[in-house]
Design a protein around this motif. Structure first.
Motif, PDB file in Angstrom:
ATOM      1  N   LEU A   2       0.820  -1.200   0.000  1.00 23.95           N
ATOM      2  CA  LEU A   2       0.000   0.000   0.000  1.00 23.95           C
ATOM      3  C   LEU A   2       0.856   1.253   0.000  1.00 23.95           C
ATOM      4  N   SER A   3       1.931   1.240   0.858  1.00 23.81           N
ATOM      5  CA  SER A   3       2.779   2.418   0.928  1.00 23.81           C
ATOM      6  C   SER A   3       3.512   2.639  -0.384  1.00 23.81           C
ATOM      7  N   THR A   4       3.942   1.535  -1.040  1.00 30.12           N
ATOM      8  CA  THR A   4       4.624   1.659  -2.328  1.00 30.12           C
ATOM      9  C   THR A   4       3.685   2.241  -3.366  1.00 30.12           C
ATOM     10  N   SER A   5       2.468   1.745  -3.392  1.00 27.42           N
ATOM     11  CA  SER A   5       1.483   2.248  -4.344  1.00 27.42           C
ATOM     12  C   SER A   5       1.189   3.725  -4.089  1.00 27.42           C
ATOM     13  N   PHE A   6       1.063   4.106  -2.825  1.00 25.92           N
ATOM     14  CA  PHE A   6       0.786   5.497  -2.487  1.00 25.92           C
ATOM     15  C   PHE A   6       1.969   6.380  -2.853  1.00 25.92           C
ATOM     16  N   SER A   7       3.176   5.896  -2.637  1.00 22.98           N
ATOM     17  CA  SER A   7       4.363   6.685  -2.950  1.00 22.98           C
ATOM     18  C   SER A   7       4.487   6.907  -4.457  1.00 22.98           C
ATOM     19  N   GLN A   8       3.958   5.990  -5.247  1.00 27.34           N
ATOM     20  CA  GLN A   8       3.968   6.169  -6.695  1.00 27.34           C
ATOM     21  C   GLN A   8       2.837   7.089  -7.148  1.00 27.34           C
ATOM     22  N   ALA A   9       1.699   6.966  -6.480  1.00 30.45           N
ATOM     23  CA  ALA A   9       0.523   7.729  -6.903  1.00 30.45           C
ATOM     24  C   ALA A   9       0.600   9.195  -6.492  1.00 30.45           C
ATOM     25  N   LEU A  10       1.169   9.482  -5.325  1.00 27.47           N
ATOM     26  CA  LEU A  10       1.159  10.851  -4.812  1.00 27.47           C
ATOM     27  C   LEU A  10       1.839  11.847  -5.747  1.00 27.47           C
ATOM     28  N   PRO A  11       3.040  11.558  -6.287  1.00 26.58           N
ATOM     29  CA  PRO A  11       3.644  12.541  -7.201  1.00 26.58           C
ATOM     30  C   PRO A  11       2.804  12.789  -8.446  1.00 26.58           C
ATOM     31  N   VAL A  12       2.152  11.749  -8.952  1.00 27.73           N
ATOM     32  CA  VAL A  12       1.309  11.902 -10.136  1.00 27.73           C
ATOM     33  C   VAL A  12       0.085  12.741  -9.795  1.00 27.73           C
ATOM     34  N   PHE A  13      -0.514  12.455  -8.638  1.00 28.46           N
ATOM     35  CA  PHE A  13      -1.662  13.230  -8.166  1.00 28.46           C
ATOM     36  C   PHE A  13      -1.288  14.703  -8.013  1.00 28.46           C
ATOM     37  N   ALA A 150      -0.375   3.432 -16.949  1.00 29.08           N
ATOM     38  CA  ALA A 150      -1.818   3.253 -17.084  1.00 29.08           C
ATOM     39  C   ALA A 150      -2.530   3.247 -15.729  1.00 29.08           C
ATOM     40  N   GLY A 151      -1.919   2.607 -14.730  1.00 29.96           N
ATOM     41  CA  GLY A 151      -2.552   2.509 -13.424  1.00 29.96           C
ATOM     42  C   GLY A 151      -2.550   3.802 -12.630  1.00 29.96           C
ATOM     43  N   LEU A 152      -1.804   4.808 -13.100  1.00 29.98           N
ATOM     44  CA  LEU A 152      -1.685   6.070 -12.365  1.00 29.98           C
ATOM     45  C   LEU A 152      -2.385   7.233 -13.058  1.00 29.98           C
ATOM     46  N   ARG A 153      -2.918   6.990 -14.240  1.00 28.42           N
ATOM     47  CA  ARG A 153      -3.576   8.088 -14.958  1.00 28.42           C
ATOM     48  C   ARG A 153      -4.788   8.602 -14.198  1.00 28.42           C
ATOM     49  N   GLY A 154      -5.491   7.705 -13.545  1.00 32.09           N
ATOM     50  CA  GLY A 154      -6.644   8.126 -12.753  1.00 32.09           C
ATOM     51  C   GLY A 154      -6.249   9.072 -11.639  1.00 32.09           C
ATOM     52  N   TRP A 155      -5.065   8.875 -11.061  1.00 35.12           N
ATOM     53  CA  TRP A 155      -4.583   9.778 -10.007  1.00 35.12           C
ATOM     54  C   TRP A 155      -4.288  11.164 -10.569  1.00 35.12           C
ATOM     55  N   PHE A 156      -3.743  11.201 -11.773  1.00 39.19           N
ATOM     56  CA  PHE A 156      -3.478  12.491 -12.423  1.00 39.19           C
ATOM     57  C   PHE A 156      -4.789  13.232 -12.673  1.00 39.19           C
ATOM     58  N   ILE A 157      -5.781  12.515 -13.215  1.00 42.12           N
ATOM     59  CA  ILE A 157      -7.085  13.110 -13.478  1.00 42.12           C
ATOM     60  C   ILE A 157      -7.721  13.585 -12.171  1.00 42.12           C
ATOM     61  N   ALA A 158      -7.600  12.761 -11.116  1.00 42.13           N
ATOM     62  CA  ALA A 158      -8.185  13.137  -9.820  1.00 42.13           C
ATOM     63  C   ALA A 158      -7.533  14.399  -9.270  1.00 42.13           C
ATOM     64  N   GLY A 159      -6.217  14.483  -9.332  1.00 43.50           N
ATOM     65  CA  GLY A 159      -5.529  15.680  -8.836  1.00 43.50           C
ATOM     66  C   GLY A 159      -5.950  16.925  -9.582  1.00 43.50           C
ATOM     67  N   ALA A 160      -6.014  16.827 -10.921  1.00 42.45           N
ATOM     68  CA  ALA A 160      -6.409  17.974 -11.726  1.00 42.45           C
ATOM     69  C   ALA A 160      -7.862  18.359 -11.453  1.00 42.45           C
ATOM     70  N   SER A 161      -8.732  17.372 -11.338  1.00 41.97           N
ATOM     71  CA  SER A 161     -10.155  17.645 -11.109  1.00 41.97           C
ATOM     72  C   SER A 161     -10.386  18.274  -9.743  1.00 41.97           C
TER      73      SER A 161
END
Length: 216
Positions: A2-13, A150-161
């Protein structure tokens, strides 16, 4: 895991969040109209929802559409990244130039009240008939978001939205507090300076991504 996934998602977000803020905060007809309606406390909820939803849909369409295009033409990804970096560098330079001159955002006072339909029609025109909105959301944010895994694009969209939603909520519901601040040219000079430096930072990061060796 979970922490690894969050650490990858946070910069994209955060990249989506910061990029959207940098593009959306500007002196323009849409922002001035929403500020006016906020000051009048007139149809604020539907107007804020419309603006935020329109941005979210355009950004999503841009990211997903660009992802499909880049998947079909892999060599196109580097060209789009370089073009995006160039645009961000230019946008940052423009913001820094604006920071040198006094400007302000003022909502028009007076005038008759608008029905909900008329207010929505006006904000739709300000939003959808502005060609820059498609350049910013579909082309620029779409091309940058599409280059995320591909798995992080949703985080980018969420951050922008979320950036879009927070900005429009602040403008609509906080109009009485924000209007005096936005009427001060100095505030916009500081804000434009921060936006310029942020856009340049994102341009450098995107340039590094574009020139990085492709992973095998």
């Amino acid at each position: 895991m979970l922490s690894t996934s969050f650490s990858q998602a946070l910069p994209v977000f955060m990249q989506g969040l910061v990029l959207c803020f940098g593009l959306i905060v500007a002196i323009g007809a849409q922002n001035a109209f929403l500020l006016r309606q906020g000051l009048r406390r007139e149809h604020v909820v539907p107007l804020v929802l419309f603006c935020a939803l329109a941005d979210a849909l355009l950004i999503s369409a841009g990211v997903l559409g660009m992802a499909q295009a880049l998947g079909a033409h892999p060599g196109f990804a580097q060209a789009m990244a370089l073009a995006g970096a160039a645009f961000l560098a230019w946008y940052g330079w423009q913001a820094l130039q604006r920071a040198r001159h006094a400007s302000q955002l003022q909502a028009a006072d007076g005038g008759p009240g608008l029905s909900r339909g008329a207010a929505l029609a006006q904000v739709a025109a300000f939003t959808l008939l502005n060609p820059h909105v498609y350049l910013d959301t579909v082309m620029l944010m779409g091309s940058i978001g599409a280059q995320q895994p591909a798995g992080l694009r949703g985080w980018f969209i969420a951050g922008a939205s979320i950036a879009s939603l927070v900005w429009f909520c602040g403008l609509g519901f906080g109009a009485r507090w924000l209007a005096p601040l936005f009427a001060k040219p100095r505030a916009w000079q500081v804000l434009d300076g921060l936006i310029g430096l942020t856009m340049w930072t994102l341009a450098v990061l995107l340039l590094q991504h574009a020139l990085a060796p492709a992973s095998v």
